[in-house]
Motif scaffolding. Structure first.
Motif, PDB file in Angstrom:
ATOM      1  N   GLN A   1     -24.785  43.552 -19.795  1.00  0.00           N
ATOM      2  CA  GLN A   1     -25.625  44.750 -19.755  1.00  0.00           C
ATOM      3  C   GLN A   1     -24.944  45.909 -20.468  1.00  0.00           C
ATOM      4  OE1 GLN A   1     -26.231  46.586 -15.869  1.00  0.00           O
ATOM      5  NE2 GLN A   1     -28.376  46.954 -16.390  1.00  0.00           N
ATOM      6  N   LYS A   2     -25.762  46.750 -21.111  1.00  0.00           N
ATOM      7  CA  LYS A   2     -25.278  47.971 -21.751  1.00  0.00           C
ATOM      8  C   LYS A   2     -26.112  49.125 -21.214  1.00  0.00           C
ATOM      9  CE  LYS A   2     -24.388  48.115 -26.232  1.00  0.00           C
ATOM     10  NZ  LYS A   2     -23.048  48.578 -26.552  1.00  0.00           N
ATOM     11  N   THR A   3     -25.435  50.137 -20.676  1.00  0.00           N
ATOM     12  CA  THR A   3     -26.129  51.346 -20.232  1.00  0.00           C
ATOM     13  C   THR A   3     -25.571  52.539 -20.997  1.00  0.00           C
ATOM     14  OG1 THR A   3     -24.587  51.701 -18.404  1.00  0.00           O
ATOM     15  CG2 THR A   3     -26.591  50.448 -17.907  1.00  0.00           C
ATOM     16  N   TYR A   4     -26.381  53.585 -21.089  1.00  0.00           N
ATOM     17  CA  TYR A   4     -25.952  54.801 -21.768  1.00  0.00           C
ATOM     18  C   TYR A   4     -26.606  55.995 -21.094  1.00  0.00           C
ATOM     19  CZ  TYR A   4     -30.509  54.525 -24.119  1.00  0.00           C
ATOM     20  OH  TYR A   4     -31.843  54.454 -24.385  1.00  0.00           O
ATOM     21  N   LYS A   5     -26.056  57.158 -21.362  1.00  0.00           N
ATOM     22  CA  LYS A   5     -26.585  58.380 -20.757  1.00  0.00           C
ATOM     23  C   LYS A   5     -27.376  59.149 -21.807  1.00  0.00           C
ATOM     24  CE  LYS A   5     -23.319  58.524 -17.182  1.00  0.00           C
ATOM     25  NZ  LYS A   5     -22.805  59.161 -16.079  1.00  0.00           N
ATOM     26  N   GLU A   6     -28.571  59.565 -21.402  1.00  0.00           N
ATOM     27  CA  GLU A   6     -29.408  60.369 -22.278  1.00  0.00           C
ATOM     28  C   GLU A   6     -30.086  61.433 -21.422  1.00  0.00           C
ATOM     29  OE1 GLU A   6     -31.878  59.024 -25.942  1.00  0.00           O
ATOM     30  OE2 GLU A   6     -33.201  58.867 -24.186  1.00  0.00           O
ATOM     31  N   ASP A   7     -29.898  62.679 -21.795  1.00  0.00           N
ATOM     32  CA  ASP A   7     -30.465  63.810 -21.044  1.00  0.00           C
ATOM     33  C   ASP A   7     -30.091  63.759 -19.567  1.00  0.00           C
ATOM     34  OD1 ASP A   7     -31.682  64.730 -23.413  1.00  0.00           O
ATOM     35  OD2 ASP A   7     -33.460  63.481 -23.042  1.00  0.00           O
ATOM     36  N   GLY A   8     -28.849  63.353 -19.290  1.00  0.00           N
ATOM     37  CA  GLY A   8     -28.353  63.317 -17.922  1.00  0.00           C
ATOM     38  C   GLY A   8     -28.794  62.112 -17.112  1.00  0.00           C
ATOM     39  N   LYS A   9     -29.563  61.216 -17.710  1.00  0.00           N
ATOM     40  CA  LYS A   9     -30.034  60.029 -17.002  1.00  0.00           C
ATOM     41  C   LYS A   9     -29.386  58.778 -17.586  1.00  0.00           C
ATOM     42  CE  LYS A   9     -34.519  62.047 -16.055  1.00  0.00           C
ATOM     43  NZ  LYS A   9     -35.967  61.963 -16.303  1.00  0.00           N
ATOM     44  N   THR A  10     -29.114  57.794 -16.734  1.00  0.00           N
ATOM     45  CA  THR A  10     -28.562  56.531 -17.190  1.00  0.00           C
ATOM     46  C   THR A  10     -29.706  55.595 -17.556  1.00  0.00           C
ATOM     47  OG1 THR A  10     -26.625  56.780 -15.772  1.00  0.00           O
ATOM     48  CG2 THR A  10     -27.109  54.561 -16.538  1.00  0.00           C
ATOM     49  N   LYS A  11     -29.648  55.057 -18.773  1.00  0.00           N
ATOM     50  CA  LYS A  11     -30.692  54.155 -19.259  1.00  0.00           C
ATOM     51  C   LYS A  11     -30.069  52.821 -19.640  1.00  0.00           C
ATOM     52  CE  LYS A  11     -33.716  57.785 -20.894  1.00  0.00           C
ATOM     53  NZ  LYS A  11     -34.586  58.229 -21.972  1.00  0.00           N
ATOM     54  N   VAL A  12     -30.879  51.760 -19.549  1.00  0.00           N
ATOM     55  CA  VAL A  12     -30.430  50.417 -19.898  1.00  0.00           C
ATOM     56  C   VAL A  12     -30.868  50.118 -21.327  1.00  0.00           C
ATOM     57  CG1 VAL A  12     -30.595  47.955 -19.346  1.00  0.00           C
ATOM     58  CG2 VAL A  12     -30.545  49.645 -17.508  1.00  0.00           C
ATOM     59  N   PHE A  13     -29.919  49.672 -22.139  1.00  0.00           N
ATOM     60  CA  PHE A  13     -30.179  49.286 -23.522  1.00  0.00           C
ATOM     61  C   PHE A  13     -30.665  47.839 -23.525  1.00  0.00           C
ATOM     62  CE2 PHE A  13     -28.855  47.619 -27.653  1.00  0.00           C
ATOM     63  CZ  PHE A  13     -29.249  48.641 -28.523  1.00  0.00           C
ATOM     64  N   ASN A  14     -31.767  47.568 -24.206  1.00  0.00           N
ATOM     65  CA  ASN A  14     -32.288  46.195 -24.275  1.00  0.00           C
ATOM     66  C   ASN A  14     -31.418  45.358 -25.209  1.00  0.00           C
ATOM     67  OD1 ASN A  14     -34.465  46.655 -22.545  1.00  0.00           O
ATOM     68  ND2 ASN A  14     -35.721  47.453 -24.204  1.00  0.00           N
ATOM     69  N   LEU A  15     -30.816  44.311 -24.671  1.00  0.00           N
ATOM     70  CA  LEU A  15     -29.957  43.437 -25.459  1.00  0.00           C
ATOM     71  C   LEU A  15     -30.798  42.409 -26.205  1.00  0.00           C
ATOM     72  CD1 LEU A  15     -27.168  42.582 -22.838  1.00  0.00           C
ATOM     73  CD2 LEU A  15     -27.167  44.406 -24.531  1.00  0.00           C
TER      74      LEU A  15
END
Length: 149
Positions: free
Chosen positions: A43-57
């Motif tokens: 799994q890959k997650t990242y932060k955008e606008d203060g929210k944690t989002k999951v990157f689709n692999l």
């Protein structure tokens, strides 16, 4: 009398510092043993606008692995990849010498020196935390790995 107490205090400080150094070395050895084995990227997650989002692999990313080996009291890491149509082209990197210290590990990949933070979640899961550019912005990324059985 004051000199005696000063000398005793200095000796206690030296002994205290020395015992902490030994404990730190033992912890690094335990961490090297923890990482030993094959780890699959899940799994890959990242932060955008203060929210944690999951990157689709995509499918090839799901076959990415880290392989850690302990050899002659050194930790060696190899990365494996899958590319091409249907992810049928397999490749791997050369072995890297990895230094594990505290909550990070560092290594030299080709001509780049990398230092990455890690977080251990369980005996079978850990993540690597780093910064990269997503959608034109520098952001914190967390890659989660699971021990391959």
């Amino acid at each position: 009398m004051k000199k005696i107490f000063s000398v005793l205090f200095l000796c206690l400080v030296i002994i205290s510092c020395r015992s902490q150094k030994i404990t730190g070395q033992q912890n690094d050895e335990n961490r090297a043993k923890y990482f030993s084995g094959t780890w699959t990227f899940i799994q890959k997650t990242y932060k955008e606008d203060g929210k944690t989002k999951v990157f689709n692999l995509h499918e090839c990313m799901k076959q990415y692995e880290l392989i850690f080996k302990n050899k002659d009291q050194k930790t060696i890491m190899t990365k494996t990849f899958a590319t091409g149509k249907d992810c049928k082209i397999k490749s791997k990197t050369d072995d890297f010498l990895v230094t594990i210290s505290g909550g990070s590990f560092s290594y030299r990949e080709d001509d780049l020196k990398k230092a990455e933070q890690y977080k251990i979640y369980s005996q079978n899961k850990f993540s690597i935390i780093y910064s990269d550019i997503i959608n034109g912005k520098v952001t914190e990324i967390e890659d989660l790995y699971q021990r391959k059985k």
